[in-house]
Design a protein around this motif. Structure first.
Motif: not given
Length: 316
Positions: A67-70, A101-105, A143-154
């Motif tokens: 897991r990588v915290q961006f 890794a097999n899965v990168l978060i 596999f890459v599983i990425a999360t993101q917040n809505p674009r209008d978030f600061q």
């Protein structure tokens, strides 16, 4: 064949459902993406379970995951790896980053700078990392599983179109319904954590499953149907960016997986139509005029899919 794939997916869904309650359809779509060795983008507001879903899927597979915290100060080499000088040997050696890794978060990927985001472009497409002139393959499946917040978030940096196109599927979990949320609150003291999940499959089984999905039958008329839907996005006046050929390939592969998880050996037009929004939605971009009129991408894609004649297939 399809029955074996369905068994694997149902075992994974049941496992992940212990953590992500009331979202079996979204879990199924996420697994369809991964079973085609695609990459998954989870796009939603904070607190809806994006990271928990990613970790639950990773823990359900007996493989390596990282897991990588961006963050804005994250560097590209923090993801891919870096050349380190070894004083004993007097030579530089490569220290692998978490991408091996097999899965990168990738958690909150759009909080990373554009330069750091671009570090994933090569590995997502080519399954390798090039450093100091040497290309190093990552483990398979990958596999890459990425999360993101809505674009209008600061504090967010929108992902460029070229990177969005590398994600096979984009999912929005949404808020839990009232009954599910009440059950979550009532069972919060004994809730299953994603870290506690046991693996229900391994990378060898996934490799065989990924290979088997290619054998799901797709009629010529289904290929034409996919291309016509994509073509309509490229010529639509409300879209400044249409779907790429990579997008049509993703829709084909995920349609195969979707059919297999329904215990079928063939793809139907309904499979394709139900997947248009999650596969194409992040690949197209509205024109400025359409945005001013309040047009939404999902509604526009639904209209486009409805406008294309549905082919008749024999199903076998």
């Amino acid at each position: 064949m399809a029955g074996e794939i369905s068994d694997v997916v149902n075992a994974l869904i049941d496992n992940v459902d212990q953590v992500i309650r009331g979202k079996r359809h979204q879990i199924r779509l996420a697994l369809c993406c991964l079973l085609t060795e695609g990459h998954l983008l989870l796009d939603d507001v904070p607190g809806t379970g994006k990271t928990s879903l990613a970790k639950a899927i990773a823990n359900s597979i007996a493989g390596d995951w990282k897991r990588v915290q961006f963050t804005p100060d994250l560097l590209p080499t923090d993801i891919t790896g870096v050349m380190i000088y070894d004083q004993r040997s007097g030579q530089f050696t490569f220290r692998e980053g978490p991408v091996f890794a097999n899965v990168l978060i990738g958690d909150e990927i759009n909080r990373g700078s554009p330069k750091t985001q671009s570090a994933l472009l090569e590995v997502m497409e080519e399954r390798q990392v090039t450093a100091d002139g040497t290309s190093r393959p990552v483990p398979r499946p990958f596999f890459v599983i990425a999360t993101q917040n809505p674009r209008d978030f600061q504090g967010t940096f929108p992902l460029p179109d070229v990177q969005l196109d590398r994600f096979a599927l984009r999912l929005t979990l949404g808020y839990a319904d009232e009954a599910t949320e009440v059950s979550i609150l009532e069972g919060s003291n004994r809730a299953q954590r994603s870290e506690e999940l046991r693996a229900v499959t391994d990378t060898d089984v996934l490799d065989r499953t990924i290979a088997a999905i290619d054998d799901i039958t797709v009629a010529h008329s289904i290929h034409e149907y996919i291309v016509r839907i994509a073509g309509a996005t490229r010529n639509h006046s409300d879209l400044r960016l249409g779907v790429s050929t990579r997008g049509t390939l993703a829709l084909l592969r995920i349609s195969r997986a979707y059919a297999a998880t329904d215990d079928r050996e063939f793809v139907t037009p309904d499979d394709v139509k139900s997947l248009v929004a999650p596969v194409f939605g992040h690949r197209v971009a509205l024109s400025a005029e359409a945005e001013l009129r309040g047009v939404t991408i999902d509604a526009l894609l639904a209209d486009i899919a409805d406008s294309i004649p549905v082919p008749r297939t024999s199903g076998a």
